[in-house]
Design a protein around this motif. Structure first.
Motif, PDB file in Angstrom:
ATOM      1  N   TYR C  56     -23.898  57.447  45.824  1.00 34.80           N
ATOM      2  CA  TYR C  56     -23.588  56.165  46.156  1.00 34.80           C
ATOM      3  C   TYR C  56     -22.890  56.215  47.675  1.00 34.80           C
ATOM      4  CZ  TYR C  56     -24.971  53.312  42.410  1.00 34.80           C
ATOM      5  OH  TYR C  56     -25.854  52.696  41.498  1.00 34.80           O
ATOM      6  N   GLU C  57     -22.785  57.262  48.265  1.00 31.62           N
ATOM      7  CA  GLU C  57     -22.378  57.395  49.740  1.00 31.62           C
ATOM      8  C   GLU C  57     -23.414  57.309  50.557  1.00 31.62           C
ATOM      9  OE1 GLU C  57     -19.281  57.881  51.292  1.00 31.62           O
ATOM     10  OE2 GLU C  57     -18.452  57.711  49.104  1.00 31.62           O
ATOM     11  N   THR C  61     -27.748  50.717  46.382  1.00 34.91           N
ATOM     12  CA  THR C  61     -28.116  50.121  45.106  1.00 34.91           C
ATOM     13  C   THR C  61     -29.260  51.176  44.471  1.00 34.91           C
ATOM     14  OG1 THR C  61     -30.012  48.679  45.885  1.00 34.91           O
ATOM     15  CG2 THR C  61     -27.873  47.633  45.651  1.00 34.91           C
ATOM     16  N   LYS C  62     -29.273  51.188  43.345  1.00 37.99           N
ATOM     17  CA  LYS C  62     -30.554  51.969  42.689  1.00 37.99           C
ATOM     18  C   LYS C  62     -31.860  51.622  43.377  1.00 37.99           C
ATOM     19  CE  LYS C  62     -32.652  53.097  38.481  1.00 37.99           C
ATOM     20  NZ  LYS C  62     -32.977  52.473  36.949  1.00 37.99           N
ATOM     21  N   LEU C  66     -35.667  53.846  45.287  1.00 37.75           N
ATOM     22  CA  LEU C  66     -36.886  53.311  44.861  1.00 37.75           C
ATOM     23  C   LEU C  66     -37.515  53.174  46.463  1.00 37.75           C
ATOM     24  CD1 LEU C  66     -39.562  53.051  43.300  1.00 37.75           C
ATOM     25  CD2 LEU C  66     -38.677  50.711  42.760  1.00 37.75           C
ATOM     26  N   TYR C  67     -36.830  52.287  47.256  1.00 37.13           N
ATOM     27  CA  TYR C  67     -37.691  52.221  48.508  1.00 37.13           C
ATOM     28  C   TYR C  67     -37.699  53.333  49.271  1.00 37.13           C
ATOM     29  CZ  TYR C  67     -38.111  50.546  53.364  1.00 37.13           C
ATOM     30  OH  TYR C  67     -38.484  50.312  54.647  1.00 37.13           O
ATOM     31  N   LEU C 123     -39.560  46.675  43.727  1.00 39.59           N
ATOM     32  CA  LEU C 123     -38.721  46.435  44.905  1.00 39.59           C
ATOM     33  C   LEU C 123     -38.410  45.073  44.811  1.00 39.59           C
ATOM     34  CD1 LEU C 123     -40.772  48.896  47.359  1.00 39.59           C
ATOM     35  CD2 LEU C 123     -38.285  49.156  46.446  1.00 39.59           C
ATOM     36  N   SER C 124     -37.275  44.549  45.574  1.00 40.20           N
ATOM     37  CA  SER C 124     -37.167  43.342  45.504  1.00 40.20           C
ATOM     38  C   SER C 124     -37.866  42.572  46.768  1.00 40.20           C
ATOM     39  CB  SER C 124     -35.234  43.275  46.135  1.00 40.20           C
ATOM     40  OG  SER C 124     -35.227  43.815  47.503  1.00 40.20           O
ATOM     41  N   LYS C 125     -37.572  41.426  46.722  1.00 40.14           N
ATOM     42  CA  LYS C 125     -38.571  40.837  47.736  1.00 40.14           C
ATOM     43  C   LYS C 125     -38.401  40.878  49.059  1.00 40.14           C
ATOM     44  CE  LYS C 125     -40.748  38.053  44.583  1.00 40.14           C
ATOM     45  NZ  LYS C 125     -40.996  39.436  43.678  1.00 40.14           N
ATOM     46  N   ASP C 126     -37.272  41.267  49.300  1.00 38.97           N
ATOM     47  CA  ASP C 126     -36.929  41.829  50.832  1.00 38.97           C
ATOM     48  C   ASP C 126     -37.591  43.039  51.386  1.00 38.97           C
ATOM     49  OD1 ASP C 126     -34.225  42.763  49.860  1.00 38.97           O
ATOM     50  OD2 ASP C 126     -34.500  43.369  51.917  1.00 38.97           O
TER      51      ASP C 126
END
Lengths: 210, 210, 210, 210
Positions: C56-57, C61-62, C66-67, C123-126
């Motif tokens: 997390y450094e 986010t998880k 993925l991105y 993946l999120s919308k952004d």
DNA sequence: AATGAATGAGCGTTCATTCAT
DNA sequence: CATGAATGAACGCTCATTCAT
């Protein structure tokens, strides 16, 4: 403080008894296998041979089933004991036979007794007194027999001793079923009866004086 | 078949012990009140003083808590017995003191012992052997002491009798807690000890020859 | 709309790259086996060779993982394609070799490509625009090569046809990995390349006039 | 290997069908929006119009919902294809109409198809074969039609080519939905059908000789 | 009287994320 | 910079109980 009533929606009393007996029979089998908590009401209904809806026509809560089961087991045990002990005339010989009979009953009913003692703690606070009362009654049956021996002069015991002995006998009967994983691998039932009776009557230091 | 390991995600062993002790303490209190099944993991966590997430850093399943509780109680009981029995020289007097000591331990730990015996049956099939093993160990401690009396010639008993007596003593200790609703209203602990010891050693027909 | 930045607390840029490469490598392996959702951040950290705290450094986010994974796979694929396609002079022969090369890349990277396409939807919308952009870029590479053939007069195709063909080639490459359970049991990679190329260039009714 | 049965507690089969259709409809909508993993069972129940308890009267696990959804979509697609393809006499003209029909079906059901292909990978190992089997069946339908053209002498193709073509057609149908962000901005559905059909039949180098 | 579909509170458990050390 | 113990919201699922038929 007579029997705690379990509410039934159905009015026909003989039907209520019939259905409850089906229910108890099924429930005992299930409780034996998986305990009260792990048995579902659906399973009880199914084992009893009717639907979940019907089950709830004859009880109000799942706990009622447990109470009915415990009550029924107590009644069976007591009935079998009473049949034997009632006729005892208060001789040492008859006390011995009474103990032997009790141990045999506990052997035959060990599954039921196990169920009863392991699950009774799940009864709600208001059912407990009824259960304890039965327990006291049953210990009382042994007390009576022993007392008759005292009255007859066959034994010389203080009241406190009589009670203690009655409890001991009672617990040793349960022990046969509860500690079966140990005891029943060492002794046959008849050996157990003989050994316990001998110890009870003679104690462990008899030989010193024998 | 040494101790069954309960998995912890946390590595620091002393922290694991600390947290597990908190957990066990809280759990015993709760199990005492409501039994294992009616106690939720959240309640255990809260009683232990940490969050549900933290609880699961130290155990894998709810049953692990029960195992840990039983294990801990056994260890405490055994430790207290061992301290006393180890030094016994095999005299009748020392056996009597051993019994008295055991009964006193069972009196002090009656809540814990009650919890353990009432809930142990909820342990899964793979935890049970570990518990039974402890039971056997503890009965074995009494057997050893009695056997030493036999070797010393203080008692004359067959092997089967020794085992039976050890079981009886063991069960009478539990009985004090389990049947407290009856026994503790009739006897003080010291009376109970004296009566049971007398009955054990002398039996009930001693008087006939006295 | 350059690369979407993933925030890292750590300042040292080369360390960030190093750690992220470890992370991506571990994550791809895990995603291959169990998919994004079934992989935990702890597992990713472990596979990457550091602690959850350290993970997390380098991400927020998880989903960042993925991105990063998708981004990295795209880059690898594109790099390998570009190396080949850049030098194409716009002949039919070079287009064929380009297709064959692409299919071989897709064969070698089929696990990665599968992961990317199956998980990208999480993946999120952004993050989506960045992914689609890469997709368009890659199809565009084929368009360019085909267009050069058209410019050279080797092929006569409308703009719409060129785009269609580029998409078809692109999808047929993915198909080799996605439908491997069917295709790779019927064809070797080289057979697949040959068959697809032939169909692409000649169509299925060529023979009628051949 | 007929349909994998999903267990329902409720006996009334027509009710089961009704409820499951509600469930599937709600689930497709949700899976479309957020995917299988991000959709909770409570959301599914709510979207279906009943409580979480009721949901579980009709399935055993969340995965059952996914299986039911996939199964239902497959059935719808296949039914619509079959209606059309069954009557094909094995002429090129009928093959073209079959492809066009398939593309139109995939256009109308693109949301469902997207859901199915993106989430099917979340099916457990034992549900997967049933899904793959349907996939094979559907590709097989195209193979059959093409084979009939070969038998009629309308086409001259090796078996390997027939399979390849069937897969290509199949994937191009899915492509229309999957790559809608690109394709549906360049082509209308009818243009897409025409272009793909032309490319399939004539290939890209036909014109050279035309 | 009998049924069984419906309910939803409540359970055990997980895991992304934080933050004191 | 790195660690890993702590957190608690959220999940999938169960089951005692009700009630319309």
């Amino acid at each position: 403080m007579e029997k705690r009533e379990v509410h039934a929606s159905v009015k026909d009393e003989s039907l209520v008894n019939k259905r409850r007996n089906q229910m108890i029979k099924g429930a005992v089998t299930l409780f034996k296998q998986k305990g009260f908590h792990r048995t579902t009401t659906r399973e009880i209904a199914k084992a009893a041979g009717f639907s979940i809806g019907t089950l709830y026509e004859y009880i109000r809560t799942k706990e009622d089933v447990l109470y009915l089961v415990c009550d029924s087991i107590y009644d069976q045990v007591r009935e079998r004991l009473q049949k034997d002990l009632d006729t005892k005339q208060g001789t040492l010989e008859s006390l011995k036979r009474g103990i032997a009979n009790y141990f045999r009953v506990m052997d035959e009913m060990q599954d039921e007794v196990l169920v009863m003692y392991q699950e009774a703690k799940s009864l709600s606070k208001d059912a407990l007194p009824y259960v304890l009362k039965k327990e006291i009654e049953m210990v009382g049956m042994f007390e009576d027999v022993i007392n008759r021996c005292v009255e007859n002069g066959e034994l010389v015991l203080a009241k406190q001793q009589v009670q203690m002995i009655a409890h001991n006998i009672f617990v040793q009967g349960q022990m046969w079923g509860f500690r079966r994983w140990a005891l029943q691998q060492i002794y046959s039932l008849e050996e157990y009866i003989e050994l316990q009776t001998e110890l009870l009557f003679k104690g462990i230091t008899l030989n010193e004086r024998g």
